[in-house]
Enzyme design. Structure first.
Site, mmCIF file in Angstrom:
data_model
loop_
_atom_site.group_PDB
_atom_site.id
_atom_site.type_symbol
_atom_site.label_atom_id
_atom_site.label_comp_id
_atom_site.label_asym_id
_atom_site.label_seq_id
_atom_site.Cartn_x
_atom_site.Cartn_y
_atom_site.Cartn_z
ATOM 1 N N GLY A 40 -57.149 17.606 -49.645
ATOM 2 C CA GLY A 40 -57.827 18.900 -49.528
ATOM 3 C C GLY A 40 -59.338 18.757 -49.546
ATOM 4 O O GLY A 40 -60.062 19.644 -49.115
ATOM 5 N N GLY A 41 -59.833 17.622 -50.100
ATOM 6 C CA GLY A 41 -61.266 17.339 -50.075
ATOM 7 C C GLY A 41 -62.105 18.352 -50.842
ATOM 8 O O GLY A 41 -61.629 19.007 -51.778
ATOM 9 N N THR A 42 -63.345 18.475 -50.424
ATOM 10 C CA THR A 42 -64.320 19.312 -51.135
ATOM 11 C C THR A 42 -63.894 20.775 -51.167
ATOM 12 O O THR A 42 -63.968 21.431 -52.207
ATOM 13 C CB THR A 42 -65.696 19.212 -50.430
ATOM 14 O OG1 THR A 42 -66.032 17.837 -50.296
ATOM 15 C CG2 THR A 42 -66.767 19.927 -51.215
ATOM 16 N N HIS B 163 -62.617 55.841 -39.772
ATOM 17 C CA HIS B 163 -63.573 56.378 -40.734
ATOM 18 C C HIS B 163 -62.948 56.373 -42.121
ATOM 19 O O HIS B 163 -61.775 56.693 -42.245
ATOM 20 C CB HIS B 163 -63.947 57.818 -40.333
ATOM 21 C CG HIS B 163 -64.782 58.519 -41.342
ATOM 22 N ND1 HIS B 163 -66.122 58.241 -41.515
ATOM 23 C CD2 HIS B 163 -64.460 59.462 -42.281
ATOM 24 C CE1 HIS B 163 -66.595 59.004 -42.500
ATOM 25 N NE2 HIS B 163 -65.599 59.746 -42.974
HETATM 26 C C1 FAD Z 1 -69.793 24.428 -54.214
HETATM 27 C C2 FAD Z 1 -69.446 24.482 -52.755
HETATM 28 C C3 FAD Z 1 -69.075 25.670 -52.178
HETATM 29 C C4 FAD Z 1 -68.749 25.720 -50.832
HETATM 30 N N1 FAD Z 1 -68.379 26.922 -50.287
HETATM 31 C C5 FAD Z 1 -68.066 26.982 -48.980
HETATM 32 C C6 FAD Z 1 -67.639 28.206 -48.388
HETATM 33 O O1 FAD Z 1 -67.564 29.234 -49.047
HETATM 34 N N2 FAD Z 1 -67.307 28.202 -47.079
HETATM 35 C C7 FAD Z 1 -67.376 27.068 -46.314
HETATM 36 O O2 FAD Z 1 -67.066 27.112 -45.140
HETATM 37 N N3 FAD Z 1 -67.787 25.904 -46.850
HETATM 38 C C8 FAD Z 1 -68.119 25.827 -48.153
HETATM 39 N N4 FAD Z 1 -68.496 24.633 -48.693
HETATM 40 C C9 FAD Z 1 -68.573 23.452 -47.807
HETATM 41 C C10 FAD Z 1 -67.179 22.891 -47.552
HETATM 42 O O3 FAD Z 1 -66.539 22.634 -48.784
HETATM 43 C C11 FAD Z 1 -67.285 21.629 -46.717
HETATM 44 O O4 FAD Z 1 -68.023 21.916 -45.566
HETATM 45 C C12 FAD Z 1 -65.922 21.125 -46.304
HETATM 46 O O5 FAD Z 1 -65.104 20.867 -47.408
HETATM 47 C C13 FAD Z 1 -66.113 19.840 -45.465
HETATM 48 O O6 FAD Z 1 -64.921 19.253 -45.245
HETATM 49 P P1 FAD Z 1 -64.793 17.807 -44.653
HETATM 50 O O7 FAD Z 1 -63.486 17.857 -43.969
HETATM 51 O O8 FAD Z 1 -65.948 17.379 -43.900
HETATM 52 O O9 FAD Z 1 -64.785 16.823 -45.913
HETATM 53 P P2 FAD Z 1 -64.246 16.968 -47.372
HETATM 54 O O10 FAD Z 1 -63.460 18.187 -47.572
HETATM 55 O O11 FAD Z 1 -65.375 16.739 -48.265
HETATM 56 O O12 FAD Z 1 -63.222 15.747 -47.474
HETATM 57 C C14 FAD Z 1 -63.627 14.433 -47.473
HETATM 58 C C15 FAD Z 1 -62.579 13.619 -48.208
HETATM 59 O O13 FAD Z 1 -62.795 12.239 -47.939
HETATM 60 C C16 FAD Z 1 -62.545 11.497 -49.124
HETATM 61 N N5 FAD Z 1 -63.254 10.229 -48.988
HETATM 62 C C17 FAD Z 1 -64.598 10.037 -48.927
HETATM 63 N N6 FAD Z 1 -64.886 8.729 -48.746
HETATM 64 C C18 FAD Z 1 -63.695 8.070 -48.696
HETATM 65 C C19 FAD Z 1 -63.328 6.715 -48.526
HETATM 66 N N7 FAD Z 1 -64.233 5.763 -48.346
HETATM 67 N N8 FAD Z 1 -62.017 6.405 -48.550
HETATM 68 C C20 FAD Z 1 -61.071 7.361 -48.706
HETATM 69 N N9 FAD Z 1 -61.367 8.667 -48.874
HETATM 70 C C21 FAD Z 1 -62.657 9.025 -48.846
HETATM 71 C C22 FAD Z 1 -63.071 12.405 -50.214
HETATM 72 O O14 FAD Z 1 -62.501 12.093 -51.462
HETATM 73 C C23 FAD Z 1 -62.651 13.788 -49.719
HETATM 74 O O15 FAD Z 1 -61.385 14.157 -50.200
HETATM 75 C C24 FAD Z 1 -68.798 24.548 -50.048
HETATM 76 C C25 FAD Z 1 -69.156 23.329 -50.634
HETATM 77 C C26 FAD Z 1 -69.477 23.292 -51.970
HETATM 78 C C27 FAD Z 1 -69.851 21.976 -52.593
#
Ligand code: FAD
Length: 461
Positions: A38-40, A445
């Site tokens: 699920g990541g960030t 409305h």
């Molecule tokens: C506090 C906060 C609030 C936010 N609110 C919003 C919002 O309201 N709306 C919105 O659209 N966005 C929001 N964001 C931004 C959003 O969370 C990110 O843009 C989004 O999660 C990006 O997803 P991604 O797929 O790029 O990577 P991520 O979801 O970050 O996933 C990357 C994954 O890769 C894994 N990983 C990294 N390096 C390695 C490695 N070398 N080997 C194996 N695994 C690895 C990590 O553990 C992570 O699970 C918010 C961010 C934060 C921090």
């Protein structure tokens, strides 16, 4: 060495769904995740913050019912309970995602940290301690970003908070200083102010949310200051010092003059940095920019054929919906043989302060900069019937239009349900519904969106 058709590094907003779809399309696939599925977004970003923002809103409503004839004499904020609710929702989302991957045939989910060791060759330091080597012709990097922590004197001695650790607090900070007046910092700042903290925001630019138009920054400043949040702009944090008794002294330079602030907690919210270094990209020849973001073409392919980067690890807008859209583009191009590109896709976003700030398309500042012909339609929320009825008239709606074609070029809505109203305008933009038609559309409305009629009535022709 195990050979796969496709390897995905990072089970974030693009990696998880892409892994599933590739495996279902018959490709032998591996997805590597060093932490949580699920990541960030699910674990540290959108999901937990928005559950906590909902609690903060409840506290705000409990404290501000008077004008609507509902007086709540006393209420309390139970942070451990708020945190537990947040954790329960996060676990549910995370487990759902993980189970979905685990039950997919043709797909191996490996928990460990991936790095390249040679051309399209990856070593995984498994969380269990072992190492695995994998290889594939198709590799997708979806490793996201993490909080950027600048080098400021004393920062390592104060036990600062970041956007992840602040959500683990069990006690409400007495005085929270937020360094960074942008989306993440302001959502947390308002949240903790509503939980009962004294909150101070330090922003180095001349105004908060400095990428937005000036009137948006001004209105938002007014809104936050009305909740007794102190905002310092043109203010550079230069030094931290931990005092006996746990207090923190902050030195800042504001408009050239030195000032000091004493607080109990510091949240660093000055941006995010890509998680690309640990990947050892040199050994497979993938290029990054000066900040470490992996550079890609319009189809998200890196300089190495067959290696793609999706989501926050590449330059550009860092949002969940962009990462998810990256996955759909790559998937449809590779499996359905389409020719889709990220160029010219809409980039809507919503900041979940209360009221929300929704934006799509170009801003007035950008229109000016590009030297295009444009007009601005603007409607304060004090003119919106629904806002008056619900007792929240903070903010305004604003649209940038082309006076010749009558198309909408961009929209910003700072107001209650600002993100939803912005989305209505985004649909109009995508369907080429011109503003002179919206002016006379029949909307139910009294919805907020009904006032889009009035927004465009404000234009003369
Ligand atoms: C506090 C906060 C609030 C936010 N609110 C919003 C919002 O309201 N709306 C919105 O659209 N966005 C929001 N964001 C931004 C959003 O969370 C990110 O843009 C989004 O999660 C990006 O997803 P991604 O797929 O790029 O990577 P991520 O979801 O970050 O996933 C990357 C994954 O890769 C894994 N990983 C990294 N390096 C390695 C490695 N070398 N080997 C194996 N695994 C690895 C990590 O553990 C992570 O699970 C918010 C961010 C934060 C921090």
């Amino acid at each position: 060495m195990k050979q796969y058709d496709a390897i995905i590094i990072g089970a974030g907003q693009a990696g998880g769904p892409l892994a599933k779809k590739l495996a279902e399309a018959g490709k032998k696939t591996a997805v590597i995740e060093k932490r949580w599925v699920g990541g960030t977004c699910v674990n540290d970003g959108c999901t937990p913050t928005k559950t906590m923002v909902a609690s903060a809103k409840m506290a705000y409503m409990a404290a501000n019912g008077g004008p609507l004839g509902v007086k709540i004499k006393s209420f309390s904020v139970d942070l451990p309970k708020i945190k537990k609710r947040k954790d329960d929702i996060v676990h549910k989302f995370r487990e759902g995602g993980q189970k979905g991957l685990e039950k997919t045939q043709n797909l191996d989910l490996l928990f460990g940290e991936a790095s390249f060791t040679a051309d399209k060759t990856i070593t995984v330091k498994m969380n269990s301690g072992r190492e695995k080597e994998l290889k594939a012709d198709l590799i997708f990097i979806n490793t996201g970003a993490k909080p950027f922590i600048p080098e400021i004197e004393g920062i390592d001695e104060i036990g600062y908070l970041d956007s992840t650790s602040i959500m683990e607090l069990n006690e409400i900070p007495e005085h929270l200083v937020v360094v960074g007046g942008n989306y993440i910092g302001l959502e947390f700042g308002q949240m903790f102010r509503r939980f009962g903290s004294k909150v101070t925001v330090i922003e180095k630019s001349g105004r908060i949310v400095s990428r937005e138009d000036e009137d948006v920054s001004q209105e938002l400043t007014k809104i936050l200051e009305a909740e007794n949040i102190t905002i310092h702009t043109n203010a550079i944090t230069t030094k931290f010092k931990k005092k006996t008794g746990g207090k923190i002294n902050i030195t800042l330079t504001k408009n050239g003059k030195e000032e000091k602030i004493k607080c109990s907690h510091v949240l660093m919210a000055v941006g995010r940095t890509p998680q690309s270094r640990a990947l050892n990209l040199d050994s497979t020849g993938v290029k990054v920019d000066e900040k470490g973001f992996i550079t890609v073409n319009d189809k998200l392919e890196t300089n190495v054929k067959g290696i793609y980067a999706l989501g926050d690890v590449k330059p550009g807008p860092a949002f969940t919906h962009i990462s998810y859209n990256d996955y759909t583009i790559v998937y449809r191009n590779l499996i359905q043989k389409q020719e889709l590109s990220i160029k010219d896709r809409p980039v809507p976003y919503c900041m979940f302060t209360d009221p929300q700030l929704g934006h799509v398309g170009i801003s007035e500042t950008e229109a000016k900069k590009r030297g295009i012909k444009y007009k601005v339609a603007k409607l304060p929320m004090t003119y919106v019937a629904r806002a008056i009825e619900t007792g929240d008239t903070r903010g305004f709606m604003k649209a940038i239009v082309d006076p010749d074609t009558k198309k909408i070029l961009g929209a910003t809505v700072l107001g209650p349900e600002g993100g939803e109203i912005m989305t209505v305008l985004q649909m109009a933009m995508m369907g080429d519904i011109t503003y002179d038609r919206i002016r006379y559309c029949v909307f139910a409305h009294p919805l907020y969106s009904e006032s889009l009629n009035n927004l465009f009535m404000s234009l003369e022709d």
